[in-house]
Design a protein around this motif. Structure first.
Motif, mmCIF file in Angstrom:
data_model
loop_
_atom_site.group_PDB
_atom_site.id
_atom_site.type_symbol
_atom_site.label_atom_id
_atom_site.label_comp_id
_atom_site.label_asym_id
_atom_site.label_seq_id
_atom_site.Cartn_x
_atom_site.Cartn_y
_atom_site.Cartn_z
ATOM 1 N N ILE A 50 0.841 -1.195 0.000
ATOM 2 C CA ILE A 50 0.000 0.000 0.000
ATOM 3 C C ILE A 50 0.883 1.254 0.000
ATOM 4 O O ILE A 50 1.821 1.368 0.809
ATOM 5 N N TYR A 51 0.575 2.172 -0.932
ATOM 6 C CA TYR A 51 1.270 3.458 -1.027
ATOM 7 C C TYR A 51 0.285 4.585 -0.703
ATOM 8 O O TYR A 51 -0.891 4.518 -1.053
ATOM 9 N N MET A 52 0.803 5.627 -0.064
ATOM 10 C CA MET A 52 0.037 6.855 0.151
ATOM 11 C C MET A 52 0.871 8.005 -0.377
ATOM 12 O O MET A 52 1.941 8.302 0.178
ATOM 13 N N ASN A 53 0.403 8.629 -1.474
ATOM 14 C CA ASN A 53 1.166 9.704 -2.126
ATOM 15 C C ASN A 53 2.595 9.254 -2.434
ATOM 16 O O ASN A 53 3.583 9.949 -2.141
ATOM 17 N N ASN A 74 -5.229 13.150 -2.279
ATOM 18 C CA ASN A 74 -4.341 12.131 -1.729
ATOM 19 C C ASN A 74 -4.545 10.845 -2.559
ATOM 20 O O ASN A 74 -5.688 10.413 -2.764
ATOM 21 N N ARG A 75 -3.434 10.299 -2.985
ATOM 22 C CA ARG A 75 -3.501 9.118 -3.858
ATOM 23 C C ARG A 75 -3.107 7.863 -3.092
ATOM 24 O O ARG A 75 -2.024 7.796 -2.504
ATOM 25 N N ILE A 78 -8.477 7.785 -5.093
ATOM 26 C CA ILE A 78 -8.179 9.185 -4.791
ATOM 27 C C ILE A 78 -9.060 9.619 -3.598
ATOM 28 O O ILE A 78 -10.294 9.488 -3.646
ATOM 29 N N VAL A 79 -8.405 10.146 -2.572
ATOM 30 C CA VAL A 79 -9.100 10.646 -1.375
ATOM 31 C C VAL A 79 -8.868 12.164 -1.311
ATOM 32 O O VAL A 79 -7.708 12.613 -1.240
ATOM 33 N N THR A 80 -9.948 12.900 -1.351
ATOM 34 C CA THR A 80 -9.852 14.368 -1.311
ATOM 35 C C THR A 80 -10.193 14.848 0.101
ATOM 36 O O THR A 80 -11.278 14.564 0.625
ATOM 37 N N LYS A 81 -9.238 15.589 0.692
ATOM 38 C CA LYS A 81 -9.473 16.149 2.043
ATOM 39 C C LYS A 81 -10.137 17.520 1.896
ATOM 40 O O LYS A 81 -9.580 18.430 1.278
ATOM 41 N N GLU A 82 -11.326 17.650 2.465
ATOM 42 C CA GLU A 82 -12.056 18.910 2.413
ATOM 43 C C GLU A 82 -11.729 19.754 3.640
ATOM 44 O O GLU A 82 -11.476 19.237 4.727
#
Length: 217
Positions: free
Chosen positions: A137-140, A166-167, A211-215
């Motif tokens: 698992i990779y985060m960015n 965030n990918r 793709i996770v978008t932080k609001e």
């Protein structure tokens, strides 16, 4: 006189029987054996009738026995090396080419999700036959889990979110004993609420991307 006459009659009859019995025997003929043909001490065959066979090959091939590649079954322009033009994707594992499903599962886009929390929790499990699938698992582009073994139960990690996009990448390290690499992924926000769920089918070396978008609050 009567006795002499009787003896004479008996002798006469006996001689007649012997002569008649001998006349019934087959007459013996001498066996004539002709001399065999003399054998040539030099071993030359004797002259006899010659069997004329038509020649089936008009042209005698000129073969050089010292050259191992002399005999060719096809013309030079038709000889093609086995496997010419065959291309195999290096990411396809040997089990998929030989004993697996025979199908290649490329990279998969899982979509996108939004969250306003500081972090998210990612959990995965093998939703089909548990056969030893593993994933990285990779985060960015940073490795947050180098080697996760997927079992029938959920297991995962928490990752911090940066502002904006965030990918998340899930790389299939193998496909277990049965292709492909299969998993269910669930994503929770920092409040423990399920905000996303999906599944993937990947060949070894392929990636699933979320793709996770932080609001902003």
């Amino acid at each position: 006189m009567k006795k002499l006459f009787f003896l004479f009659i008996v002798l006469f009859c006996s001689s007649v029987v012997i002569v008649s019995a001998q006349s019934d025997l087959p007459t013996a003929k001498p066996l004539k054996i002709e001399s065999a043909n003399p054998i040539d001490p030099l071993g030359k065959p004797s002259t006899g009738p010659v069997l004329n066979m038509p020649s089936l090959i008009k042209e005698q091939p000129n073969v050089n026995m010292r050259d191992p590649n002399t005999v060719k079954m096809l013309r030079d322009e038709e000889l093609v090396q086995a496997g010419t033009g065959l291309k195999i994707d290096p990411r396809i594992g040997p089990g998929e080419r030989l004993g697996g499903s025979g199908q290649f599962f490329a990279d998969q886009y899982l979509g996108d999700v939004k969250s306003s929390g500081k972090f998210i929790g990612i959990v995965c499990r093998d939703h089909e036959y548990v056969d030893g699938d593993r994933v990285k698992i990779y985060m960015n582009d940073m490795v947050v889990e180098p080697n996760m073994l997927l079992t029938g139960a959920f297991k995962g990690v928490n990752v911090d979110l940066q502002d904006g996009f965030n990918r998340l990448d899930f790389e299939a390290l193998n496909h277990g004993s049965s292709a492909p690499n299969t998993a269910q992924i669930d994503v929770y926000n920092d409040k423990g609420e399920l905000i996303y769920s999906n599944k993937w089918l990947l060949s070894a070396g392929s990636k699933a991307t979320l793709i996770v978008t932080k609001e902003s609050m």
